[in-house]
Design a protein around this motif. Structure first.
Motif, mmCIF file in Angstrom:
data_model
loop_
_atom_site.group_PDB
_atom_site.id
_atom_site.type_symbol
_atom_site.label_atom_id
_atom_site.label_comp_id
_atom_site.label_asym_id
_atom_site.label_seq_id
_atom_site.Cartn_x
_atom_site.Cartn_y
_atom_site.Cartn_z
ATOM 1 N N GLN A 243 -14.220 -8.190 -7.338
ATOM 2 C CA GLN A 243 -13.289 -8.433 -6.234
ATOM 3 C C GLN A 243 -13.218 -7.231 -5.302
ATOM 4 O O GLN A 243 -13.101 -7.378 -4.086
ATOM 5 N N ILE A 244 -13.291 -6.024 -5.899
ATOM 6 C CA ILE A 244 -13.321 -4.824 -5.052
ATOM 7 C C ILE A 244 -14.555 -4.871 -4.146
ATOM 8 O O ILE A 244 -14.494 -4.604 -2.945
ATOM 9 N N ILE A 246 -16.315 -7.490 -3.126
ATOM 10 C CA ILE A 246 -16.213 -8.514 -2.083
ATOM 11 C C ILE A 246 -15.193 -8.080 -1.030
ATOM 12 O O ILE A 246 -15.483 -8.081 0.176
ATOM 13 N N GLY A 247 -14.014 -7.685 -1.500
ATOM 14 C CA GLY A 247 -12.940 -7.342 -0.570
ATOM 15 C C GLY A 247 -13.313 -6.182 0.332
ATOM 16 O O GLY A 247 -13.054 -6.195 1.537
ATOM 17 N N SER A 248 -13.977 -5.162 -0.265
ATOM 18 C CA SER A 248 -14.291 -3.982 0.546
ATOM 19 C C SER A 248 -15.410 -4.260 1.547
ATOM 20 O O SER A 248 -15.647 -3.473 2.449
ATOM 21 N N GLY A 249 -16.098 -5.384 1.362
ATOM 22 C CA GLY A 249 -17.144 -5.736 2.321
ATOM 23 C C GLY A 249 -16.562 -6.165 3.667
ATOM 24 O O GLY A 249 -17.195 -5.984 4.697
ATOM 25 N N GLY A 250 -15.365 -6.707 3.630
ATOM 26 C CA GLY A 250 -14.729 -7.121 4.876
ATOM 27 C C GLY A 250 -15.479 -8.262 5.537
ATOM 28 O O GLY A 250 -16.208 -9.008 4.878
ATOM 29 N N VAL A 251 -15.322 -8.382 6.825
ATOM 30 C CA VAL A 251 -15.921 -9.502 7.536
ATOM 31 C C VAL A 251 -17.423 -9.282 7.713
ATOM 32 O O VAL A 251 -18.227 -10.185 7.539
ATOM 33 N N GLY A 280 -21.249 -10.236 -0.767
ATOM 34 C CA GLY A 280 -19.949 -10.018 -0.134
ATOM 35 C C GLY A 280 -19.788 -8.580 0.303
ATOM 36 O O GLY A 280 -19.257 -8.298 1.384
ATOM 37 N N GLY A 284 -20.734 -9.005 3.865
ATOM 38 C CA GLY A 284 -19.400 -9.384 4.285
ATOM 39 C C GLY A 284 -19.125 -10.870 4.186
ATOM 40 O O GLY A 284 -19.920 -11.644 3.635
ATOM 41 N N MET A 285 -18.018 -11.265 4.748
ATOM 42 C CA MET A 285 -17.625 -12.656 4.700
ATOM 43 C C MET A 285 -18.641 -13.515 5.449
ATOM 44 O O MET A 285 -18.951 -14.630 5.026
#
Lengths: 379, 648
Positions: A243-244, A246-251, A280, A284-285
């Motif tokens: 999750q870190i 994916i989340g830290s990848g941002g958009v 991710g 990114g997203m």
């Protein structure tokens, strides 16, 4: 809509040649393009996720070639033959599972692999195709929706290999095989009340399995899914780190080969089950959505092809293959992004691993065969 | 029951199938939306949180210690320096068996056997990946002993770090203080993150008082670490920008200390126990602050063994004891100039009024007479001579006339009875008695009464009145400046070593002694000059003759053991029961540049023991500097380390 005529005669000829070739090979163009794009994206990500391991890259390309060969081969097989072979393939697969099971009992250890000397593979992979084939075969001549007796037989067809695989223990594969079989039954018109009853029974079975069947590590996985922070360095580690990532990848992502989580080994199994987190982090997203949209395109195309099929066997098998493919995608992405508990399901066509690649492409080969050999009646 | 013939209804089956297809498609769409929602939550809504988490994951901060500021004397001579030294550092998370490792090191005599528990506690108090110094300043021989056995101690390594060096050894140690390894006791007063990477911290004196300025700001370097916590240069093609910040060196401290005066003071005290404090009356600058015996401050920076510390702390001469700041002694006759001023101020006496001295003084109601300290009679004696010859009877009478509360009221502005406020910690104060003080000091009613005899004793600086050498120095500086007062200070300026910008510390003016006319000062000064020229300090032993400048002074003798009035003085008193010897002085009288106090414990008569030391300091400071400053002892202090074989 007015189609723009293709300007150059040579271009037109190329298209014509490609179309002819596809027709001759019994392949579906859009599906092939979708799968090809996913596989290419997969290779690009794998180069980064494997830590620029050229050995792995070479093997991944080899897996892709093998899978493509299986797809090409199976696309040529006539559906009638597939139908006839289905029960035998199923029986053979279950036999191999028993062999593996017995070997495991003797060797006193987890056994998933069958070593034939020149090749090592997991018999459970055969069942991924053989179970829906067997189900579709069984329902082919029978009136739909299936009767109670048929349902009993189908349940047996599904549960016997699943039980053997759970024993291996390989919960992820067993779940996928059950999903593949169940898809056939559902598409065959399983009454809604039975589905609901099945859901209830399933919950009861889950409770029973929790109490009596699941291994400690499996139970831990479920607990960790409910609260990853519970054990951040132990079993929660996978989920937290992914999750870190994916989340830290941002958009827009950190860029290819620039994901710190992936490159510094924080992300476990980054080139296999958790490769979606690498996407991710680095793409990114947008990258993840692009990939998921490609998957959706493939599934949509497969469902469209299915809708064009006429006979029961083809429809049931093809829809099961298409839907199971999406189940693969959803379970893997859901698990990596923390929606679902961690079960060992690879990301189709992207995760590193030969058997999964070959099985999936073989499935699409069957699907294409079912489509291209369809009887053109009734429309 | 006849078997129900079921016929396949293709049309119905197809419709059913297509319904299911539709539902499946909708479900797929819904699942995809849930997934996208999840990704949106992770990558947009919680982006900052996860970005921070991943930053924390990949980078570790490696501190770069700032170099500690130097300490210089008022002329720029370096008194505290930084020097490269080898030390043993232990990284806890790399040590598999902490106890075994420490025991092994102890068996190699690299760390003290009896200090294992302390070291262990220290190691545990720091973070697991931090290198904790467990032994400072290894000698060459110890270095090689460790190197041979290094493989036995994973997680323990030799690091070269800057440590503190004091080129003049113990010179000025009680003013400079020293640095030592950061101990648990220091942790509450420091910002631990600011001290990551710092091994030494000021413990006493200026080193401690100016710790903040001397320490500087540690820099850091971000180091890429992988999931195992190992630092890596780059991982594959992944080589991100790593932040770093250069350390900012601590400020150099410029002391008020004059190295020559300090050296003169400490050499004068050699072989004695005592203290010297010299102050510039015009600014409050402390020119010399010596307490003898001292100790080598680099011992602490190196890491003292328990035995060494025990030896220091249990020494009968108490080298760790800062006599200048913390020693309280009876003021003795040094109080007489101030008492004289009080007499003039309250009109209890005029400067020319003679008082007859028959050698003793009777107080009504007291059976025993108050004796003239050194015997003999002074006949009719007026103020100037009474100061010069230190006539006790004159001051018995004067104190009696003044009454204790007038005395203490008058003496308080000179700094008696309260700390001077010098800019290093640890100062104590003496006692300025008064009737109120006695009431609060004693519990029993009978003890609370102030007796007239106690006032009489106070006239010659005995009884309850006690002072520290620091207070005495402040007092004599006040006298020299004719009532103007400054807070004594050791630090006069700070210099940024990078920019060279000097920040001056302004002298701090204290409330002056009020309302003393110039002529009163002149008379008292005359008496104090008389002390040198024809009075108690005129004897050859005092060595105060033939100065190139005029000196005003006053001798003093502080009783350690009270002697009955008619008991004969026994010169063979136990050495440690002999009187303490005082000498206060300032010079040049016309425009005083230095005021000083010398205390020699058990030195006997003030003029003989203390005055010659004062002469050396005055000469060192006032005479033109012609190589009077001695260079630092030739060999570096680190090489003089005690041989580890014999240290235990």
């Amino acid at each position: 809509m007015i189609r723009q005529p293709v300007e150059s005669p040579s271009a037109r000829r190329t298209i014509t040649i490609a179309t002819r070739l596809l027709l001759a090979l019994q392949l579906d163009g859009p599906l092939l393009v979708g799968l090809g794009l996913i596989a290419c994206f997969g290779l690009v990500v794998l180069y980064s996720a494997s830590g620029q391991d050229m050995g792995k890259m070479v093997r991944a390309v080899l897996h892709l070639c093998l899978g493509t060969a299986a797809m090409l081969g199976l696309a040529q097989v006539r559906p009638q033959l597939l139908r006839r072979v289905a029960p035998w393939l199923y029986g053979f697969g279950v036999f191999l599972l028993v062999v593996v099971f017995v070997e495991g009992e003797i060797g006193k250890g987890a056994q998933r692999w069958l070593d034939l000397g020149f090749i090592r593979f997991q018999p459970s992979e055969i069942l991924k195709i053989a179970v829906p084939m067997a189900c579709a075969w069984y329902l082919q001549e029978r009136p739909l929706p299936p009767s109670a007796k048929s349902l009993g037989v189908l349940a047996a067809i599904i549960l016997v290999p699943s039980a053997l695989i759970i024993k291996q223990p390989d919960l992820g594969t067993a779940l996928l095989i059950m999903a593949a079989g169940t898809m056939v039954i559902i598409m065959a018109g399983l009454p809604v009340w039975i589905m609901l009853a099945g859901l209830l029974a399933g919950s009861g079975a889950a409770w029973f399995a929790w109490a009596h069947l699941l291994h400690d590590y499996q139970r831990e996985r479920v607990l960790t899914f409910i609260d990853p922070q519970n054990d951040p360095l132990g079993s929660g580690y996978h989920i937290i780190q992914s999750q870190i990532a994916i989340g830290s990848g941002g958009v827009f992502g950190k860029g290819w080969m620039n994901g710190s989580q992936a490159q510094l080994d924080y992300l476990p199994e980054r080139h296999t089950d958790f490769i979606f987190a690498v996407i991710g982090e680095e793409f990114g997203m947008l990258g993840q959505m692009l990939l998921v949209l490609l998957y959706l395109f493939v599934v949509a195309r497969a469902l469209y092809l299915t809708s064009q099929m006429q006979d029961t066997f083809a429809r049931l098998l093809a829809s099961s293959l298409a839907l199971t493919f999406f189940v693969y995608v959803f379970i893997n992405t859901g698990m990596v992004s923390g929606l679902l508990p961690v079960v060992g399901v690879p990301l189709p066509l992207v995760s590193y691993g030969g058997t999964s690649m070959v099985t999936l492409l073989a499935g699409f080969g069957i699907l294409m065969s079912l489509y291209s050999h369809r009887k053109l009646v009734g429309t | 029951m006849a078997p129900k013939v079921s016929i396949k209804n293709f049309f119905r089956e197809q419709r059913l199938f297509q319904q299911r297809m539709l539902v499946a498609t909708i479900l797929i769409g819904a699942a995809a939306l849930v997934l996208f929602g999840r990704l949106f939550l992770l990558q947009v809504v919680r982006y900052d949180y996860y970005l921070e988490q991943s930053q924390g994951n990949r980078a570790r901060l490696d501190p770069i210690p700032a170099s500690r500021g130097l300490i210089r004397d008022r002329n720029g001579v370096v008194m505290a320096d930084n020097q490269a030294a080898y030390q043993l550092e232990l990284v806890r998370e790399q040590v598999t068996d902490l106890d075994g490792t420490l025991k092994g090191l102890a068996s190699l005599q690299l760390i003290p056997e009896d200090g294992l528990a302390d070291i262990k506690r220290l190691v545990k108090s720091r973070r697991g990946f931090e290198g904790v110094p467990i032994r400072l300043r290894l000698t060459e021989e110890e270095l090689s002993r460790f190197a041979v056995n290094r493989h036995r101690f994973p997680g323990v390594d030799i690091r070269t770090r800057l440590t503190r060096a004091y080129p003049y050894g113990e010179l000025g140690v009680h003013a400079l203080g020293y640095v030592a390894a950061i101990s648990e006791a220091d942790l509450p007063r420091i910002d631990r993150s600011a001290y990551a990477g710092t091994t030494l911290i000021g413990k006493l004196g200026v080193e401690s008082a100016r710790e903040k300025e001397l320490h500087g700001t540690n820099g850091f370097r971000e180091v890429l670490v992988n999931a195992q916590g190992r630092s890596v240069q780059k991982a594959g093609a992944f080589a991100p920008d790593l932040r770093s910040r250069a350390p900012k060196a601590g400020s150099d401290i410029i002391l008020s200390i004059d190295l020559a005066a300090q050296q003169a003071a400490e050499e004068g005290l050699k072989g004695r126990r005592g203290a010297v404090v010299a102050i510039d009356p015009a600014t409050g600058d402390v020119l010399a602050l010596a307490s003898h015996p001292g100790f080598d401050p680099s011992l602490f920076g190196r890491g003292l063994t328990r035995a060494e510390y025990h030896e220091l702390s249990s020494d009968i001469d108490r080298p760790l004891f800062n006599r200048a700041l913390r020693g309280t002694y009876p003021a003795g006759s040094t109080v007489k100039p101030v008492i004289s001023l009080a007499g003039l101020h309250y009109g209890a006496v005029t400067a020319d009024e003679p008082i007859y001295c028959p050698g003793s003084w009777m107080l009504r109601g007291y059976a025993k007479p108050f004796r003239e300290g050194r015997g003999g009679t002074h006949h009719a004696i007026a103020m100037e001579d009474a100061i010069a010859k230190s006539c006790d009877v004159y001051f018995y009478e004067l104190a009696h006339r003044l009454e204790v509360d007038h005395l203490s009221e008058f003496m308080a502005p000179f700094g008696y009875g309260k700390p001077t406020g010098i800019d290093i910690a640890g100062e104590l104060s003496g006692i300025l008695p008064s009737k109120d003080w006695k009431k609060q000091r004693f519990k029993r009613r009978a003890d609370q009464i102030w007796f007239p005899g106690e006032t009489v004793n106070m006239g010659i600086g005995q009884g309850y009145l006690t002072v520290t050498p620091m207070e005495q120095a402040s007092m004599i500086a006040t006298v020299a400046a004719r009532g103007k007062r400054f807070k004594p200070r050791l630090v006069t300026a700070m210099r940024d070593p990078e920019t060279g910008v000097v920040t001056k510390v302004e002298p701090e003016v204290l409330a002056s002694v009020p309302g003393i006319p110039e002529k009163d000062w002149d008379r008292v000064f005359a008496g104090m000059v008389g002390t040198i020229q024809r009075g108690t300090a005129a004897q050859p032993a005092a060595n105060m003759a033939h100065t190139a400048y005029t000196v005003a002074g006053k001798t003093g003798t502080a009783q350690v053991v009270s002697i009955a009035a008619n008991e004969k003085l026994d010169k063979r008193l136990e050495e440690r029961q002999r009187d303490h010897s005082w000498f206060v002085a300032f010079a040049p009288v016309e425009a005083p540049r230095i005021a000083l106090v010398v205390l020699v414990e058990n030195g006997g008569f003030g003029a003989a023991a203390a005055a010659p030391i004062a002469r050396r300091v005055l000469d060192a400071y006032l005479l033109p500097k012609n190589a009077s400053t001695q260079p630092p002892p030739g060999a570096s202090t680190a090489d003089k380390d005690i041989d580890p074989e014999t240290a235990e």
